[in-house]
Design a protein around this motif. Structure first.
Motif, mmCIF file in Angstrom:
data_model
loop_
_atom_site.group_PDB
_atom_site.id
_atom_site.type_symbol
_atom_site.label_atom_id
_atom_site.label_comp_id
_atom_site.label_asym_id
_atom_site.label_seq_id
_atom_site.Cartn_x
_atom_site.Cartn_y
_atom_site.Cartn_z
ATOM 1 N N PHE A 125 0.361 -1.694 -0.285
ATOM 2 C CA PHE A 125 0.215 -0.207 -0.102
ATOM 3 C C PHE A 125 0.849 1.540 0.130
ATOM 4 N N ALA A 126 2.293 1.173 0.772
ATOM 5 C CA ALA A 126 2.343 2.341 0.601
ATOM 6 C C ALA A 126 4.357 2.281 0.021
ATOM 7 N N VAL A 127 4.218 1.660 -1.098
ATOM 8 C CA VAL A 127 4.683 1.623 -1.878
ATOM 9 C C VAL A 127 3.723 2.171 -3.159
ATOM 10 N N LEU A 128 2.711 1.458 -3.781
ATOM 11 C CA LEU A 128 1.606 1.976 -4.461
ATOM 12 C C LEU A 128 1.619 3.454 -4.196
ATOM 13 N N ASN A 129 1.390 4.166 -3.249
ATOM 14 C CA ASN A 129 0.916 5.952 -2.764
ATOM 15 C C ASN A 129 2.218 6.159 -3.438
ATOM 16 N N ARG A 156 3.186 -5.397 -15.091
ATOM 17 C CA ARG A 156 4.047 -6.645 -14.253
ATOM 18 C C ARG A 156 5.110 -6.077 -13.971
ATOM 19 N N SER A 157 5.524 -5.479 -14.761
ATOM 20 C CA SER A 157 7.594 -4.884 -14.315
ATOM 21 C C SER A 157 7.412 -4.849 -12.779
ATOM 22 N N LEU A 158 6.649 -3.308 -12.829
ATOM 23 C CA LEU A 158 6.567 -3.576 -12.099
ATOM 24 C C LEU A 158 6.128 -3.793 -10.365
ATOM 25 N N ALA A 159 5.003 -4.624 -10.597
ATOM 26 C CA ALA A 159 4.833 -5.815 -9.775
ATOM 27 C C ALA A 159 5.928 -6.618 -9.255
ATOM 28 N N TYR A 160 6.608 -6.629 -10.004
ATOM 29 C CA TYR A 160 7.726 -8.255 -10.327
ATOM 30 C C TYR A 160 8.607 -7.870 -9.149
ATOM 31 N N LEU A 161 9.523 -6.414 -8.913
ATOM 32 C CA LEU A 161 9.865 -5.862 -8.723
ATOM 33 C C LEU A 161 10.297 -5.416 -7.175
ATOM 34 N N VAL A 162 8.288 -5.034 -6.865
ATOM 35 C CA VAL A 162 8.433 -5.376 -5.754
ATOM 36 C C VAL A 162 8.046 -5.804 -5.108
ATOM 37 N N VAL A 163 7.636 -7.030 -5.571
ATOM 38 C CA VAL A 163 7.088 -9.023 -4.568
ATOM 39 C C VAL A 163 8.396 -8.765 -4.646
ATOM 40 N N GLN A 164 9.488 -9.103 -5.531
ATOM 41 C CA GLN A 164 10.621 -9.938 -4.747
ATOM 42 C C GLN A 164 11.742 -8.848 -4.269
ATOM 43 N N ASP A 165 11.593 -7.579 -3.874
ATOM 44 C CA ASP A 165 12.019 -6.884 -3.499
ATOM 45 C C ASP A 165 11.746 -7.051 -1.862
ATOM 46 N N ALA A 166 10.251 -6.742 -1.751
ATOM 47 C CA ALA A 166 9.782 -7.554 -0.606
ATOM 48 C C ALA A 166 10.217 -8.309 0.106
ATOM 49 N N ILE A 167 10.253 -9.434 -0.667
ATOM 50 C CA ILE A 167 10.029 -10.921 -0.045
ATOM 51 C C ILE A 167 11.709 -11.339 0.812
ATOM 52 N N ASP A 168 12.919 -10.461 -0.614
ATOM 53 C CA ASP A 168 14.086 -10.679 -0.096
ATOM 54 C C ASP A 168 14.767 -9.592 0.778
ATOM 55 N N GLN A 169 14.080 -8.783 0.688
ATOM 56 C CA GLN A 169 14.051 -7.482 2.532
ATOM 57 C C GLN A 169 14.009 -8.475 3.732
ATOM 58 N N LEU A 170 12.567 -9.250 3.113
ATOM 59 C CA LEU A 170 12.029 -9.675 4.648
ATOM 60 C C LEU A 170 12.822 -11.061 4.930
ATOM 61 N N LEU A 171 13.372 -11.647 4.589
ATOM 62 C CA LEU A 171 14.356 -13.130 4.613
ATOM 63 C C LEU A 171 15.750 -12.728 4.487
ATOM 64 N N ASP A 172 16.260 -11.589 4.197
ATOM 65 C CA ASP A 172 17.595 -11.609 4.005
ATOM 66 C C ASP A 172 17.738 -10.891 5.919
ATOM 67 N N ALA A 173 16.998 -9.798 6.350
ATOM 68 C CA ALA A 173 16.876 -9.889 7.579
ATOM 69 C C ALA A 173 16.301 -11.041 8.655
ATOM 70 N N LEU A 174 15.211 -11.932 8.041
ATOM 71 C CA LEU A 174 14.865 -13.379 9.364
ATOM 72 C C LEU A 174 15.182 -14.031 8.788
ATOM 73 N N PRO A 175 16.676 -14.301 8.097
ATOM 74 C CA PRO A 175 16.610 -15.750 7.925
ATOM 75 C C PRO A 175 16.336 -17.206 8.145
ATOM 76 N N GLU A 176 15.690 -17.010 9.409
ATOM 77 C CA GLU A 176 15.236 -18.107 10.415
ATOM 78 C C GLU A 176 14.026 -18.444 10.347
ATOM 79 N N LEU A 177 13.249 -17.782 9.205
ATOM 80 C CA LEU A 177 11.836 -17.522 9.873
ATOM 81 C C LEU A 177 11.553 -18.953 9.265
#
Length: 415
Positions: free
Chosen positions: A167-171, A358-379
């Protein structure tokens, strides 16, 4: 109505979804939400590629679950236009799915010259986004969200991460200030869930009109301002409906795609190693989800100009024909065995109404997941996957929540 579990010997021909003698499958039932894949299998066994369904009480439609049939329909706007105005004449204003299906002056619900006009304005405004800058936007939004729960050892990844991030990224992309965005969020939630959808639709329209007025007065480097400045000369009403489409596509679908992908990576041993540096990438997981469990399960709605015979089934004029992206992607006739770098799924649509972002969506989704898993690798998943609950609704595929556990950690990067 849920179909019986035993398959028929051969598909049952049927005509108008209004007049069919057989049961119509209720896509809005909680039972369907919990096991849509089983329902698609039973529909395919009984009806073949075209199944009679209800989108809401007394709102019949034909659901396309055959891949090749869907591609044919999506590439034939002459016989299958997206304009619902004849259909909606007999639909009451309080119908819960009307805001998702009604005519709007936008590319999604138009044909011919008007479709081209709206499509060009949207495509140009989206294409001007700086993808490199968008990486920084996602990171700037993701890290404070992660810091908000990383010290707790537990979180709901929908309410605490995926929704507020998308929501914040789209805003940010649309240049929407916080006071307007809160109205947008409330209105969009009502529309997708079909609860007070007519009131949600009105709230959304009011908020987007205010955004348009402000951007006409004070434009910026954002999609909204570029739409206003485009040579298409969009008026205020047209602007409201372009923005409604962008919000509808940008929040729910990206949120669900993030969540489904994380769920896959947490429950499938092929991806388990990726969190700690395995060989399968986040993009591999995203591509697989787009095939197997896309965030918009049933949409791409068209309304035949006249009765038309498709695969021995008469589709009535001006009645909704809904493409099941999930059903078609999982059609045994074409079901993929390899998902990496495979773009043959229908989750972005096909033909003149295919998603331009679709290019924007891929980027946002992939970056969001990578940020999360980089920060919390034992999720880790907080409850067994079979106990997860799915939100009812004929169009989306969406979890109610995604609880996770992880070792508590200190805030990141000084936030």
């Amino acid at each position: 109505m849920t179909l019986p579990s035993h398959p028929a010997r051969c598909p049952v021909p049927h005509g108008s979804p209004i007049d069919t003698d057989g049961p119509r499958v209720s896509l809005f039932d909680p039972e369907f939400a919990q096991d849509p894949h089983g329902a698609y299998d039973r529909m395919r066994a009984r009806y073949g590629s075209l199944a009679p369904v209800d989108l809401a009480p007394d709102v019949p439609a034909t659901l396309v679950i055959g891949y090749h049939t869907a591609v044919r329909i999506l590439n034939d706007p002459e016989h299958f236009p997206a304009d619902p105005r004849t259909w909606q004449r007999n639909i009451p204003g309080e119908c819960p799915v009307l805001p998702m299906l009604e005519w709007r002056p936008n590319a999604l619900r138009s044909t011919g010259i008007e479709h081209t006009r709206y499509r060009q304005a949207n495509a140009a405004s989206i294409a001007a986004m700086d993808l490199h800058a968008l990486h920084a936007v996602v990171e700037r939004i993701a890290l404070p969200l992660i810091n908000g729960f990383c010290g707790d050892g537990t979180a709901d990844l929908i309410s605490q991460y995926a929704f507020p991030l998308t929501f914040a990224v789209l805003n940010d992309m649309l240049g929407c200030p916080q006071d307007i965005s809160q109205q947008v969020a409330t209105g969009m939630a009502a529309i997708f869930d079909g609860v007070n959808a007519d009131k949600g639709n009105a709230m959304l329209a009011d908020a987007l009109l205010e955004l348009t007025v402000r951007k006409r007065r004070d434009p910026g480097d954002d999609i909204t301002s570029r739409l206003i400045a485009h040579e298409a000369g969009l008026d205020d009403v047209e602007m409201v409906h372009q923005l409604a489409t962008l919000y509808g596509a940008g929040i729910e679908t990206q949120q669900n795609l993030i969540v489904h992908t994380v769920l896959l990576m947490l429950t499938d041993e092929r991806f388990g190693g990726n969190i700690l540096g395995g060989s399968l990438s986040t993009r591999d997981a995203v591509d697989e989800v787009l095939f197997t469990d896309p965030p918009m399960a049933n949409y791409c709605v068209t309304y035949p100009r006249q009765p038309i015979l498709i695969e021995d089934v008469w589709l009535p004029a001006h009645q909704p024909v809904v493409i099941s992206m999930t059903g078609c992607n999982n059609d045994p006739a074409v079901k993929a065995r390899e998902y990496s770098d495979n773009r043959s799924h229908l989750s972005w649509g096909v033909g003149p109404h295919a998603c331009p972002a679709r290019s924007l969506a891929y980027l946002v989704v992939q970056d969001a997941i990578d940020q999360l898993l980089d920060a919390l690798p034992e999720l880790r998943l907080g409850i067994p996957a079979e106990q997860l609950m799915w939100r009812p609704g004929p169009f989306h595929r969406a979890l109610v929540s995604l609880p996770v556990n992880f070792p508590k950690s200190a805030p990141l990067y000084g936030y």
